[in-house]
Design an enzyme around this catalytic site. Structure first.
Site, PDB file in Angstrom:
ATOM      1  N   ALA A   1      43.419  47.032  29.665  1.00 41.78           N
ATOM      2  CA  ALA A   1      44.096  48.324  29.476  1.00 41.78           C
ATOM      3  C   ALA A   1      44.578  48.939  30.782  1.00 41.78           C
ATOM      4  O   ALA A   1      45.646  49.537  30.836  1.00 41.78           O
ATOM      5  CB  ALA A   1      43.149  49.292  28.768  1.00 41.78           C
TER       6      ALA A   1
ATOM      7  N   CYS B   1      40.927  42.958  43.380  1.00 44.55           N
ATOM      8  CA  CYS B   1      40.024  43.215  42.254  1.00 44.55           C
ATOM      9  C   CYS B   1      38.563  43.160  42.644  1.00 44.55           C
ATOM     10  O   CYS B   1      37.739  43.798  42.027  1.00 44.55           O
ATOM     11  CB  CYS B   1      40.234  42.184  41.164  1.00 44.55           C
ATOM     12  SG  CYS B   1      41.885  42.197  40.530  1.00 44.55           S
TER      13      CYS B   1
HETATM   14  N1  PLP Z   1      43.148  38.649  35.246  1.00 45.72           N
HETATM   15  C1  PLP Z   1      44.121  39.050  36.076  1.00 45.72           C
HETATM   16  C2  PLP Z   1      45.333  38.219  36.248  1.00 45.72           C
HETATM   17  C3  PLP Z   1      43.978  40.240  36.790  1.00 45.72           C
HETATM   18  O1  PLP Z   1      44.937  40.636  37.623  1.00 45.72           O
HETATM   19  C4  PLP Z   1      42.787  40.995  36.623  1.00 45.72           C
HETATM   20  C5  PLP Z   1      42.549  42.225  37.415  1.00 45.72           C
HETATM   21  O2  PLP Z   1      43.050  42.368  38.493  1.00 45.72           O
HETATM   22  C6  PLP Z   1      41.826  40.546  35.713  1.00 45.72           C
HETATM   23  C7  PLP Z   1      42.038  39.367  35.048  1.00 45.72           C
HETATM   24  C8  PLP Z   1      40.561  41.311  35.461  1.00 45.72           C
HETATM   25  O3  PLP Z   1      40.802  42.401  34.588  1.00 45.72           O
HETATM   26  P1  PLP Z   1      39.765  43.630  34.538  1.00 45.72           P
HETATM   27  O4  PLP Z   1      39.948  44.403  35.796  1.00 45.72           O
HETATM   28  O5  PLP Z   1      40.186  44.406  33.323  1.00 45.72           O
HETATM   29  O6  PLP Z   1      38.413  43.041  34.386  1.00 45.72           O
END
Ligand code: PLP
Length: 370
Positions: A192, A316
């Protein structure tokens, strides 16, 4: 802390859309557990099922194919571990949620432009004796470079070898056409907060032939994902999904114009700058640019001081600036992989933001080793 004035880090997380923030607040105020049978519980259940419809519509799935999770990371893990295949094959440029989402991952190389090497995939599938054993995971578009992957072609190859196919489509909606059937994948992950919804909520779309086993025990989501549903999060996810579904083509065209302005400005200020993946199809909102001789950390700090927020590679995880595994997979040297920053645009981005980036970046560009 107040938000930086020029936020160009939408691939890390998009600022929450007002419609989503309002929906979250309303659901928080309303309360209720969707498993309760009383009126408050039934109202919360309606919020969850309404979100299921909105998220399904976003990717042309059916509501009953949507399993809500705590985000893209959990959706990836549920797909890869829950599908019951003992081995996985994933592209070298996948998010760490995929590369670490299964205990046995064979990595498939990419071209220098960052596109999955389909011939290598076919070889890996043949070697793996994939029939009934393997799940192949290929992202829709890369979060660092924006490079769009040949998911449909990979799915065709994988299915011909009896493999299941998962697509991490977290960076797709709102930017490119994202349709679970057109992609021909069995499993598709969404998040989201990449589309202007709240963080901590996502979905795995599982098409009919796949019996997903839950990662932990409990009854929710028809037994596929345990834990009380994040009702406020889902209300926000639904609101963001509806805004995106209604206007994404116009928004993608607007972003592409801004991205072209950004890249023309980058090239004008430093012809030696490297735009990673420039030869491939890319998302309209993402530019990964390397500046020879100037580390990403130096660039990030100078830009931050100027009120411009971008990131180095994937933001991330820990916030530390290491060499990007995506760029290393594309053939970058260690030093080159430490010189790249990611500028990612989105619904809040204006020409003024792009121009502010260029103004703040120009002195750095002048220091580059041409
Ligand atoms: N997959 C991709 C390609 C992403 O860019 C990210 C987050 O940066 C994720 C998965 C992980 O998503 P979440 O932050 O909702 O766990």
């Amino acid at each position: 802390m107040t938000r930086p004035v020029h936020y160009l880090d939408h691939n890390a997380t998009a600022p929450i859309r007002p419609e989503a923030a309002e929906a979250v607040m309303q659901a928080l105020r309303d309360g209720g557990n969707p498993s309760s049978v009383h009126a408050l519980g039934r109202r919360a259940r309606m919020v969850v099922e309404d979100a299921r419809e909105a998220v399904a519509a976003l990717v042309n799935a059916r509501p009953e194919q949507v399993i809500f999770t705590s985000g893209g990371t959990e959706a990836d893990a549920l797909a890869l571990r829950g599908c019951g295949r003992p081995r996985a094959v994933a592209s070298a440029v996948e998010h760490s949620a995929v590369l670490r989402g299964h205990p046995d991952v064979a990595v498939c190389p990419v071209t220098p432009d960052g596109v999955l090497d389909l011939a290598a995939l076919e070889t890996l599938l043949a070697e793996a004796q994939a029939d009934g054993q393997v799940v192949v995971s290929v992202m829709l578009a890369n979060n660092e470079t924006g490079v769009v992957q040949p998911v449909k072609e990979a799915a065709r190859l994988a299915h011909a070898h009896g493999a299941l196919v998962h697509c991490d489509a977290v960076q797709g909606p709102g930017r490119i056409f994202t349709d679970v059937h057109a992609l021909r994948v069995d499993l598709l992950s969404l998040s989201a907060h990449k589309i202007g919804g709240p963080p901590g909520v996502g979905a795995l779309v599982a098409t009919d032939p796949v019996a997903v086993q839950p990662l932990f025990a409990g009854g929710q989501e028809r037994g596929k994902r345990a834990g009380t549903e994040n009702v406020p999060g889902l209300a926000g996810f639904a609101a963001a999904a509806r805004v995106v579904a209604a206007g994404w083509r116009e928004e993608a065209a607007r972003l592409a114009t801004l991205r072209d302005r950004l890249e023309a400005g980058i090239r004008a200020r430093q012809p030696a700058a490297v735009i990673w993946g420039a030869g491939a199809a890319r998302l309209p909102n993402t530019t990964c640019v390397g500046l020879p001789g100037v580390t990403a950390q130096t660039q990030l700090m100078a830009l931050d001081l100027a009120g411009v927020a971008v990131s180095a590679g994937a933001a991330c995880s820990s916030g530390k600036v290491g060499p990007s595994h995506v760029l290393l997979a594309m053939g970058a040297g260690e030093a080159q992989a430490r010189e790249a920053i990611r500028v990612s645009l989105g619904w809040t981005t204006t020409e003024g933001d792009v121009d502010a980036f260029l103004a703040a970046w120009a002195p750095l560009a002048a220091r580059a080793a041409a």
